[in-house]
Design a protein around this motif. Structure first.
Motif, PDB file in Angstrom:
ATOM      1  N   ARG A   1       1.753  -2.055  -8.007  1.00 57.66           N
ATOM      2  CA  ARG A   1       0.606  -2.912  -7.703  1.00 57.66           C
ATOM      3  C   ARG A   1      -0.141  -2.409  -6.471  1.00 57.66           C
ATOM      4  NH1 ARG A   1       1.473  -9.318  -7.768  1.00 57.66           N
ATOM      5  NH2 ARG A   1       1.395  -8.877 -10.012  1.00 57.66           N
ATOM      6  N   TYR A   2       0.609  -1.908  -5.465  1.00 57.89           N
ATOM      7  CA  TYR A   2      -0.053  -1.365  -4.272  1.00 57.89           C
ATOM      8  C   TYR A   2      -0.917  -0.163  -4.638  1.00 57.89           C
ATOM      9  CZ  TYR A   2      -0.932   0.802   0.220  1.00 57.89           C
ATOM     10  OH  TYR A   2      -1.563   1.370   1.301  1.00 57.89           O
ATOM     11  N   ASN A   3      -0.452   0.657  -5.575  1.00 61.85           N
ATOM     12  CA  ASN A   3      -1.198   1.856  -5.944  1.00 61.85           C
ATOM     13  C   ASN A   3      -2.460   1.534  -6.729  1.00 61.85           C
ATOM     14  OD1 ASN A   3       0.638   3.510  -4.631  1.00 61.85           O
ATOM     15  ND2 ASN A   3       1.930   3.724  -6.435  1.00 61.85           N
ATOM     16  N   GLU A   4      -2.670   0.277  -7.049  1.00 64.56           N
ATOM     17  CA  GLU A   4      -3.914  -0.165  -7.679  1.00 64.56           C
ATOM     18  C   GLU A   4      -4.887  -0.770  -6.666  1.00 64.56           C
ATOM     19  OE1 GLU A   4      -2.583  -2.969 -10.557  1.00 64.56           O
ATOM     20  OE2 GLU A   4      -1.783  -1.458 -11.941  1.00 64.56           O
ATOM     21  N   VAL A   5      -4.456  -0.914  -5.415  1.00 65.39           N
ATOM     22  CA  VAL A   5      -5.291  -1.554  -4.394  1.00 65.39           C
ATOM     23  C   VAL A   5      -6.516  -0.712  -4.069  1.00 65.39           C
ATOM     24  CG1 VAL A   5      -5.373  -2.290  -1.968  1.00 65.39           C
ATOM     25  CG2 VAL A   5      -3.397  -2.876  -3.385  1.00 65.39           C
ATOM     26  N   GLY A   6      -6.320   0.624  -3.999  1.00 64.56           N
ATOM     27  CA  GLY A   6      -7.441   1.514  -3.682  1.00 64.56           C
ATOM     28  C   GLY A   6      -7.660   1.730  -2.198  1.00 64.56           C
ATOM     29  N   MET A   7      -6.590   1.620  -1.391  1.00 64.52           N
ATOM     30  CA  MET A   7      -6.741   1.854   0.048  1.00 64.52           C
ATOM     31  C   MET A   7      -7.025   3.330   0.330  1.00 64.52           C
ATOM     32  SD  MET A   7      -6.646  -0.890   1.776  1.00 64.52           S
ATOM     33  CE  MET A   7      -6.856   0.031   3.286  1.00 64.52           C
ATOM     34  N   PRO A   8      -7.917   3.622   1.277  1.00 69.98           N
ATOM     35  CA  PRO A   8      -8.212   5.026   1.621  1.00 69.98           C
ATOM     36  C   PRO A   8      -6.973   5.727   2.165  1.00 69.98           C
ATOM     37  CG  PRO A   8      -9.844   3.528   2.549  1.00 69.98           C
ATOM     38  CD  PRO A   8      -8.737   2.677   2.042  1.00 69.98           C
ATOM     39  N   GLY A   9      -6.861   7.014   1.869  1.00 73.78           N
ATOM     40  CA  GLY A   9      -5.715   7.776   2.331  1.00 73.78           C
ATOM     41  C   GLY A   9      -5.602   7.860   3.839  1.00 73.78           C
ATOM     42  N   VAL A  10      -6.719   7.756   4.551  1.00 67.10           N
ATOM     43  CA  VAL A  10      -6.702   7.886   6.006  1.00 67.10           C
ATOM     44  C   VAL A  10      -5.947   6.750   6.680  1.00 67.10           C
ATOM     45  CG1 VAL A  10      -8.810   9.249   6.159  1.00 67.10           C
ATOM     46  CG2 VAL A  10      -8.957   6.761   6.172  1.00 67.10           C
ATOM     47  N   VAL A  11      -5.736   5.644   5.978  1.00 69.09           N
ATOM     48  CA  VAL A  11      -5.000   4.526   6.579  1.00 69.09           C
ATOM     49  C   VAL A  11      -3.655   4.314   5.875  1.00 69.09           C
ATOM     50  CG1 VAL A  11      -7.011   3.331   7.494  1.00 69.09           C
ATOM     51  CG2 VAL A  11      -6.269   2.863   5.154  1.00 69.09           C
ATOM     52  N   ALA A  12      -3.131   5.370   5.255  1.00 71.05           N
ATOM     53  CA  ALA A  12      -1.859   5.258   4.554  1.00 71.05           C
ATOM     54  C   ALA A  12      -0.741   4.810   5.491  1.00 71.05           C
ATOM     55  CB  ALA A  12      -1.497   6.592   3.901  1.00 71.05           C
ATOM     56  N   HIS A  13      -0.785   5.247   6.735  1.00 69.95           N
ATOM     57  CA  HIS A  13       0.285   4.912   7.677  1.00 69.95           C
ATOM     58  C   HIS A  13      -0.097   3.746   8.597  1.00 69.95           C
ATOM     59  CE1 HIS A  13       2.496   8.448   6.404  1.00 69.95           C
ATOM     60  NE2 HIS A  13       1.422   9.180   6.586  1.00 69.95           N
ATOM     61  N   ALA A  14      -1.163   3.046   8.265  1.00 70.31           N
ATOM     62  CA  ALA A  14      -1.611   1.944   9.113  1.00 70.31           C
ATOM     63  C   ALA A  14      -0.642   0.771   9.063  1.00 70.31           C
ATOM     64  CB  ALA A  14      -3.011   1.486   8.683  1.00 70.31           C
ATOM     65  N   GLY A  15      -0.269   0.295  10.223  1.00 69.51           N
ATOM     66  CA  GLY A  15       0.593  -0.878  10.328  1.00 69.51           C
ATOM     67  C   GLY A  15       0.207  -1.689  11.547  1.00 69.51           C
ATOM     68  N   PHE A  16       0.741  -2.876  11.659  1.00 66.81           N
ATOM     69  CA  PHE A  16       0.457  -3.689  12.835  1.00 66.81           C
ATOM     70  C   PHE A  16       1.151  -3.121  14.067  1.00 66.81           C
ATOM     71  CE2 PHE A  16       0.164  -6.963   9.382  1.00 66.81           C
ATOM     72  CZ  PHE A  16      -1.205  -7.124   9.454  1.00 66.81           C
ATOM     73  N   ASP A  17       2.295  -2.461  13.857  1.00 66.38           N
ATOM     74  CA  ASP A  17       3.066  -1.956  14.993  1.00 66.38           C
ATOM     75  C   ASP A  17       2.473  -0.693  15.603  1.00 66.38           C
ATOM     76  OD1 ASP A  17       3.623  -0.540  12.714  1.00 66.38           O
ATOM     77  OD2 ASP A  17       5.764  -0.277  13.143  1.00 66.38           O
TER      78      ASP A  17
END
Length: 317
Positions: A86-102
């Motif tokens: 399901r996440y792989n259907e979201v369409g998030m840009p690759g540049v924020v693949a490692h984006a987290g709150f921490d």
């Protein structure tokens, strides 16, 4: 709460790759892509069957009393696989693949508030709804898309929410291409209207043509009427009134003035009063000041200072 909220992290242990989350998000081309970590590829709970027997207890009648029985239920590994897909259907840009709150590094108190708003939303999301979204406004490079990525990753992979991400100008382009292929705009907007959580990036971007305004209005109206949660990021100010823009004197006065006017444009001017009014009801507003540093510039400057010059350019002694 669905069954996947219980015990999905268990088999990951203290893995140094996934940190116990049992999944990894990586950049794959221009998209962020999730996969199950190697530490959890083989499930020790169900033995790879994908389901297991669960004991339940229920009172059928006063005469019969309470009885225990077993039913087949999906294992946590099955739910994890579904969430990764399901996440792989979201369409998030690759540049924020490692984006987290921490790993979000605020340089301003307002950025810290933006992270707090996004993190509170993600960690307190009620699947029974309704949930109030948020609008992040600020200059380029200040972490707005980073926070959208962190929010959607948590919602999809940890909570089991269905979500999508769209960059508004790319959505317009997709619909235009659809027209050439004989598809209607409604065919493309339809799924975006129904998804549980939709993140719209670069709100206000575009030429402001009737087509763009009608598309945006229809999408937001559908979600507003259905009480669906929408998140936004924009470079345009959320202030109610425009500040005066002084004319810059000199040879470049005309171009500089045009740039200053564009910088001072308000979101409500870009999207219109009807859409802006609905945003006020649908979302919490967070604005980052104009002097918030661009993290991309800061990173590039740091790399320029720390990297040695090419061998051919080093001064000989």
């Amino acid at each position: 709460m669905d069954r996947g909220d219980m015990g999905i992290k268990g088999s990951g242990g203290a893995c140094g790759v996934c940190g116990g989350r049992t999944y990894v998000i990586e950049r794959q081309g221009d998209r962020a892509h999730a996969r199950i970590c190697a530490c959890s590829a083989e499930c020790s709970v169900c033995g790879g069957r994908g389901h297991l027997l669960v004991q339940r207890e229920e009172t059928f009648s006063k005469k019969v009393g309470t009885r225990k029985y077993e039913v087949l239920a999906p294992c946590a590994c099955t739910l994890r696989t579904k969430r990764v897909a399901r996440y792989n259907e979201v369409g998030m840009p690759g540049v924020v693949a490692h984006a987290g709150f921490d790993n979000f590094r605020p340089a301003k108190p307002e950025q810290d508030r933006a992270r707090s708003v996004a993190m509170h939303f993600a960690h307190h999301f009620d699947k029974a709804g309704p949930n109030k979204g948020f609008v992040l406004s600020g200059p380029v490079g200040t972490g707005k898309t980073h926070l959208l990525g962190a929010t959607l990753a948590h919602l999809v992979l940890e909570v089991g929410v269905q979500a999508r991400y769209v960059e508004i100008s790319l959505l317009y382009a997709t619909i235009r291409r659809g027209f050439q292929e004989g598809r209607s705009g409604g065919e493309i907007i339809g799924p975006l209207s129904e998804v549980e959580v939709l993140a719209i990036d670069e709100l206000g971007k575009g030429r402001g043509s009737p087509f763009e305004m009608e598309t945006l209005d229809e999408l937001i109206a559908r979600r507003y009427n259905a009480h669906r949660t929408t998140l936004f990021a924009t470079n345009y100010s959320l202030a109610y009134e425009r500040k005066n823009v002084r004319t810059v004197s000199g040879y470049h006065a005309t171009e500089d003035t045009k740039h200053a006017v564009r910088e001072a444009e308000l979101l409500r001017e870009r999207v219109g009063e009807r859409i802006y009014s609905r945003l006020c009801e649908m979302c919490t507003f967070v604005e980052l000041p104009k002097d918030t540093p661009d993290r991309r510039h800061a990173r590039q400057e740091m790399e320029s200072r720390t990297q040695p010059p090419p061998a051919g350019m080093r001064a000989s002694r």
